[in-house]
Write a protein that holds these residues in place. Sequence first.
Motif, PDB file in Angstrom:
ATOM      1  N   CYS A   3     -11.074  11.062   5.890  1.00  0.00           N
ATOM      2  CA  CYS A   3     -10.682  12.008   5.217  1.00  0.00           C
ATOM      3  C   CYS A   3     -11.840  12.947   5.604  1.00  0.00           C
ATOM      4  O   CYS A   3     -11.494  13.908   5.146  1.00  0.00           O
ATOM      5  CB  CYS A   3     -11.303  11.901   3.627  1.00  0.00           C
ATOM      6  SG  CYS A   3     -10.325  10.139   2.779  1.00  0.00           S
ATOM      7  N   LEU A  58      -6.869   0.896   1.021  1.00  0.00           N
ATOM      8  CA  LEU A  58      -8.755   0.036   1.574  1.00  0.00           C
ATOM      9  C   LEU A  58      -8.941  -0.382  -0.500  1.00  0.00           C
ATOM     10  O   LEU A  58      -9.496  -2.138  -0.096  1.00  0.00           O
ATOM     11  CB  LEU A  58      -9.670   0.925   1.252  1.00  0.00           C
ATOM     12  CG  LEU A  58     -10.829   0.944   0.712  1.00  0.00           C
ATOM     13  CD1 LEU A  58     -11.949   0.140   1.991  1.00  0.00           C
ATOM     14  CD2 LEU A  58     -12.327   1.950   0.509  1.00  0.00           C
ATOM     15  N   ILE A  59      -8.909  -0.162  -0.878  1.00  0.00           N
ATOM     16  CA  ILE A  59      -8.108  -0.637  -2.545  1.00  0.00           C
ATOM     17  C   ILE A  59      -7.603  -2.350  -1.884  1.00  0.00           C
ATOM     18  O   ILE A  59      -8.080  -3.407  -3.340  1.00  0.00           O
ATOM     19  CB  ILE A  59      -7.945  -0.095  -3.458  1.00  0.00           C
ATOM     20  CG1 ILE A  59      -8.896   1.037  -4.132  1.00  0.00           C
ATOM     21  CG2 ILE A  59      -7.823  -1.121  -4.645  1.00  0.00           C
ATOM     22  CD1 ILE A  59      -7.955   2.105  -4.710  1.00  0.00           C
ATOM     23  N   VAL A 113      -5.175  11.060   2.585  1.00  0.00           N
ATOM     24  CA  VAL A 113      -6.251  10.100   1.565  1.00  0.00           C
ATOM     25  C   VAL A 113      -5.934   9.251   0.861  1.00  0.00           C
ATOM     26  O   VAL A 113      -6.279   7.890   0.436  1.00  0.00           O
ATOM     27  CB  VAL A 113      -6.926  10.957   1.149  1.00  0.00           C
ATOM     28  CG1 VAL A 113      -7.728  10.855   0.100  1.00  0.00           C
ATOM     29  CG2 VAL A 113      -8.012  12.429   2.294  1.00  0.00           C
ATOM     30  N   ASN A 158      -8.025  -1.669   8.173  1.00  0.00           N
ATOM     31  CA  ASN A 158      -8.548  -2.057   6.971  1.00  0.00           C
ATOM     32  C   ASN A 158      -8.403  -3.826   6.864  1.00  0.00           C
ATOM     33  O   ASN A 158      -8.944  -4.645   6.593  1.00  0.00           O
ATOM     34  CB  ASN A 158      -8.189  -1.378   5.897  1.00  0.00           C
ATOM     35  CG  ASN A 158      -8.561  -0.001   5.995  1.00  0.00           C
ATOM     36  OD1 ASN A 158      -9.680   0.565   6.664  1.00  0.00           O
ATOM     37  ND2 ASN A 158      -7.768   0.751   5.804  1.00  0.00           N
ATOM     38  N   VAL A 188     -16.072   0.967   3.353  1.00  0.00           N
ATOM     39  CA  VAL A 188     -15.498   2.992   2.223  1.00  0.00           C
ATOM     40  C   VAL A 188     -15.765   3.986   3.032  1.00  0.00           C
ATOM     41  O   VAL A 188     -15.377   4.908   4.024  1.00  0.00           O
ATOM     42  CB  VAL A 188     -16.375   2.484   1.147  1.00  0.00           C
ATOM     43  CG1 VAL A 188     -16.525   4.341   0.845  1.00  0.00           C
ATOM     44  CG2 VAL A 188     -16.110   1.562   0.198  1.00  0.00           C
ATOM     45  N   SER A 235       1.293   4.153  -2.941  1.00  0.00           N
ATOM     46  CA  SER A 235       0.436   5.646  -2.660  1.00  0.00           C
ATOM     47  C   SER A 235       2.139   6.162  -3.091  1.00  0.00           C
ATOM     48  O   SER A 235       1.016   7.627  -4.118  1.00  0.00           O
ATOM     49  CB  SER A 235       1.125   5.634  -1.184  1.00  0.00           C
ATOM     50  OG  SER A 235      -0.667   4.812  -0.835  1.00  0.00           O
ATOM     51  N   SER A 287       0.431  -1.740  -0.100  1.00  0.00           N
ATOM     52  CA  SER A 287      -0.387  -0.283   0.518  1.00  0.00           C
ATOM     53  C   SER A 287       0.902   1.269   0.348  1.00  0.00           C
ATOM     54  O   SER A 287       0.662   2.182  -0.606  1.00  0.00           O
ATOM     55  CB  SER A 287      -1.384  -0.474   1.285  1.00  0.00           C
ATOM     56  OG  SER A 287      -1.804  -1.418   0.926  1.00  0.00           O
ATOM     57  N   VAL A 313     -12.964   4.796   5.647  1.00  0.00           N
ATOM     58  CA  VAL A 313     -12.222   5.854   4.371  1.00  0.00           C
ATOM     59  C   VAL A 313     -12.816   7.929   4.793  1.00  0.00           C
ATOM     60  O   VAL A 313     -11.954   8.254   4.679  1.00  0.00           O
ATOM     61  CB  VAL A 313     -11.793   5.123   3.782  1.00  0.00           C
ATOM     62  CG1 VAL A 313     -10.586   6.015   2.981  1.00  0.00           C
ATOM     63  CG2 VAL A 313     -10.828   3.989   3.612  1.00  0.00           C
ATOM     64  N   LEU A 314     -14.079   7.300   4.136  1.00  0.00           N
ATOM     65  CA  LEU A 314     -14.729   8.294   3.626  1.00  0.00           C
ATOM     66  C   LEU A 314     -14.313   9.491   5.031  1.00  0.00           C
ATOM     67  O   LEU A 314     -14.581  11.107   5.169  1.00  0.00           O
ATOM     68  CB  LEU A 314     -15.820   8.267   3.615  1.00  0.00           C
ATOM     69  CG  LEU A 314     -15.627   8.373   1.953  1.00  0.00           C
ATOM     70  CD1 LEU A 314     -17.098   7.490   1.647  1.00  0.00           C
ATOM     71  CD2 LEU A 314     -15.239   8.740   0.626  1.00  0.00           C
ATOM     72  N   THR A 348      -6.656   5.027   0.551  1.00  0.00           N
ATOM     73  CA  THR A 348      -7.937   4.506  -0.308  1.00  0.00           C
ATOM     74  C   THR A 348      -6.887   4.115  -0.895  1.00  0.00           C
ATOM     75  O   THR A 348      -8.000   2.413  -1.523  1.00  0.00           O
ATOM     76  CB  THR A 348      -7.971   5.810  -1.174  1.00  0.00           C
ATOM     77  OG1 THR A 348      -7.917   7.512  -0.691  1.00  0.00           O
ATOM     78  CG2 THR A 348      -8.324   5.300  -2.935  1.00  0.00           C
TER      79      THR A 348
END
Length: 1017
Positions: free
Chosen positions: A442, A474-475, A467, A401, A435, A372, A368, A438-439, A471
């Motif tokens: 953010c 999470l993916i 962020v 996560n 999701v 990034s 990750s 994470v939001l 993100t």
Amino acid sequence: MVKFLTERPIAVIMSFIAFVILGVVSFFKLPVSLMPDIDIPEIIVQVSHKNTSVTEMENVIVKPLRTQLMQISNLKDISSETTDGSSTIHLKFEYGTDNTLSFIDANEKIDVAMRNLPKELERPRVVKMSASDIPVFNINISLKEDSTDEEFIELGELCDAVFKRRIEQLPEVALVDVTGFIDSELYIIPDKNIIQSLGISHEEIQSILQNNNITYGSILVNEGEYRYNIRFLTELKTLDHVKDIFIKSGDKILQLKDIAQIGFRAREQKGIYLNNKKRAINLAVVKQNKARLSDLNQKVNVLIERFKSEFPETKLTLSQDQTKLLNYTITNLKQSLVLGSFLAFVLMFFFLKDIKSPFLIGFSIPASLIVSLLFFNVIGLSINIISLSGLILGIGMMIDNSIIVIDNISQYLEEGTPLIDACIKGTNDVAKPLVSSVLTTCAVFLPLLFLSGISGALFYDQAMAVVIGLTVSLIVAITLLPVLFKLFHHNENNGNVKIVSILKRIKVFNLENLYKKGFTLFFTYKKISIAVFLSMMLISFVLFNVVKKEKLPEITQEEIMVHIDWNDNINVDENLIRTRKYLEFINDLVETTNAYVGEQQYLLNKEKKLRYSESRIYIKIKATSNLSVLKEQTEMFFKTFNKTGTYHFNKYKTLFDRLFSDDSPDLVAKVISTTDAKIPKHEVIYNIKDQINDKLGVVSSEVMLQEHIVINLDAEKLVLYDVTQSEVFSVLKSHFNVLNIDMLRASQKYIPIVISDRVTTINETLKNTTIQNRNNVEIRLSALVSLKKEKNYKVLHADEQGQFVPMAFNLDNLPDDADTLISTIHDIINEHQYLDVFFDGNLFSGKKIVKEMGYILCISVLLLYFILAAQFESLTQPLIVLLEIPIDIAGALAMLSIFGASLNLMSMIGIVVMSGIIINDSILKIATINQLRKQGNDTMTAIKKAGVQRLKPILMTSLTTILTLVPFMFYSDLGSELQKPFALAVIGGMILGTFVSLYFIPLSYYYLYFKKTKTNA
């Protein structure tokens, strides 16, 4: 989507490998800097006019300049500080103003003002502020043996011709700024007896020199078919050229060397630089914006070693290395990554009793981070301490996560679900809550971008790093981990996970039974439990008022700055003697010292300009325990050797401090005169200070005065003896060694030519010097002039409203609030006719920031509410999660209070991160309860089942985060001391937040649906 991906493992893995490779490539392309390359909306105009009094500087030069500069658009504030011979004008603009356009506009306004300023005034220097212009480290250069002025001049020439140029040739270097060198000058000391016998005056010598140093240009002539360029060799370029100038006196033709002593010498110094008490030259290295700091460090160190071998008589050392902070940040990132992954591995091994799943954590987090960096490159972020701190903040949530996804899949496997179905269902169940998590994080960070000024610009890098990191993680968690989990376990029959036999044999306490006992207890005493949890809000409010507040955490100081003002009309040489005496006095306590004595020669000097009587000393002490002893010895030194001198200590500013800290006083009262442009007399100001002290017991900062000598010309005697004022002024300038008449145009540089005389005292000069009038009669200067001493302001301050006298106050020493002080000052000023007062300082800027933070907090809470309402499809359930935040903050503040830490920038970030992690667990718990209710379970059953299902992820997340931060509590390096308040806030919040997630959230949910629960029961 998860089903589609699990059926194509090769495509998924190859895609991620491709992204990882691109991330690795991006890592080597990304610029590595200390700070983001942001424009600081400030411009500094530096004005110099030698031999000009402070009053003349302000009224004749600075005021017209300030009037022109005030017309620049988007100007927020303008101020000036003027001293004898120099002035600094600060221009501050609204953030977002194009600094380049403002820089051009400022230069145009200066060009307009120059038409009405003295012709001999050197054009003011305009410096554009930028974070990238701050030097990353300094190189000190000195001679190994004690040197004469001539040898030190040669060292300066070597530095300019070799060291500076070769370092600036490195592609990673933008500029090498220099201070400490000695300029040379060509002096002419006329023989007094000879020129008097020949009837030659100083003005005639000056005129002859200027007539022999004229550039006539060239003439193009045709000679037949050829064309020639004819040049005239009339410039003075060498010492012999000056010596050989012919002078006619009567019938005699002489050369200048016959009537004067001529040679080179060191020019009078405005300032001196010392490294460990020895005179040195300092090279401040400024990095290119896009360069990598590690490359710069390596190449400069290679050059230094080469210089040492090529020039063995010189000594080169590095000091004030700003790269340490970046190294600490990178070390913290590595430490967080390694510890976080290791602890997650151990905890998952313990909780899941699976040897394979924990290895997925060890892969997903580095993957990750690397991916990034690819997105860093895409949006133009650099690797710096701000963006890296964002990644450090995100690591805990990245692990969160991965733990949640793997644990949920493992639960399905334990229930007997086939492997592929377990991967699909386990991921799909938590995808939407993740999701939302994470939001919500953010939603906390992104509003910080609305902060005004530099803080908002710096938070951009941190917010974007958080962020991007979240993100990407999470993916990875919902796309790559299910695929890898399936591949790791594909040989196991029917999804039955093979448990490590050793762990099976180890009897540990049953976490589920322990949780159920606690659950029963809290639900048996529901009202008392709710009251206890809600009382934490009140405790949070109390602790907020009790905990000490500061901008940055206090760290163990090994480096400190001492600013000294000797408060005497001394020259630089005397300042040097006193400074060396002070350094010798504290010698046993210090490891390294760099002393800036008097005015420095830096091109990009952004510090407050030093005067002849001031020194700024950088001190690196041998041990942190020596700091208090150093302060005691300094106090003893001034009491013993210099009672009139003043000093104050400032912590050595890293690049981070320079951008975030503000040296402005808490409160500044600007006293002005309402009748004319003149400022109030110092006697009136001292009277006002005494009145304030009598009423409130508060003393403002000292209003600095200086003594100067006034020479009065007797106009009647000038007419009587037929002598002009200009003749007297010229003779005095010559005898005081300030008659600069022309320049020697040498091959490499211009060297000033001065008519000088033997150095004597002022009274001796007036007594022994004569001036020849038009009748060739010698008149003593003492018969034409008289002396007297006066006191006046040492520094003149002005802003857009004109000149003012500042009276600065430290609010920490106030017996009452600031409003009382402001009101008292108003009343006292109103008692003095024709005076008025305006107020400024950090008090007002701090109120503005608090107001902005209030707006931002409201925006963050609203965004959190909107996101959670959309996730839960409920207007009331989000209130449960939002109610948790002030309760968790009580735990963070309690931990800070217990360990004596302050509420500062780092601990505030810790509270934000803690809130993001702990509410993620609560979001997942509420989502699980909702899901179970939809499956037909009653509310109470759904609450109990969800509690058991989410128990392990909550405990693993909390323990991983807490144990990762525990080492910061025991380390004593700079990085750990900066992170300690952050660690305390997160640990305290996570401990309390874990109980809140386990018990308060179910209780709140129960009361929210109390009627339905009762009906179902």
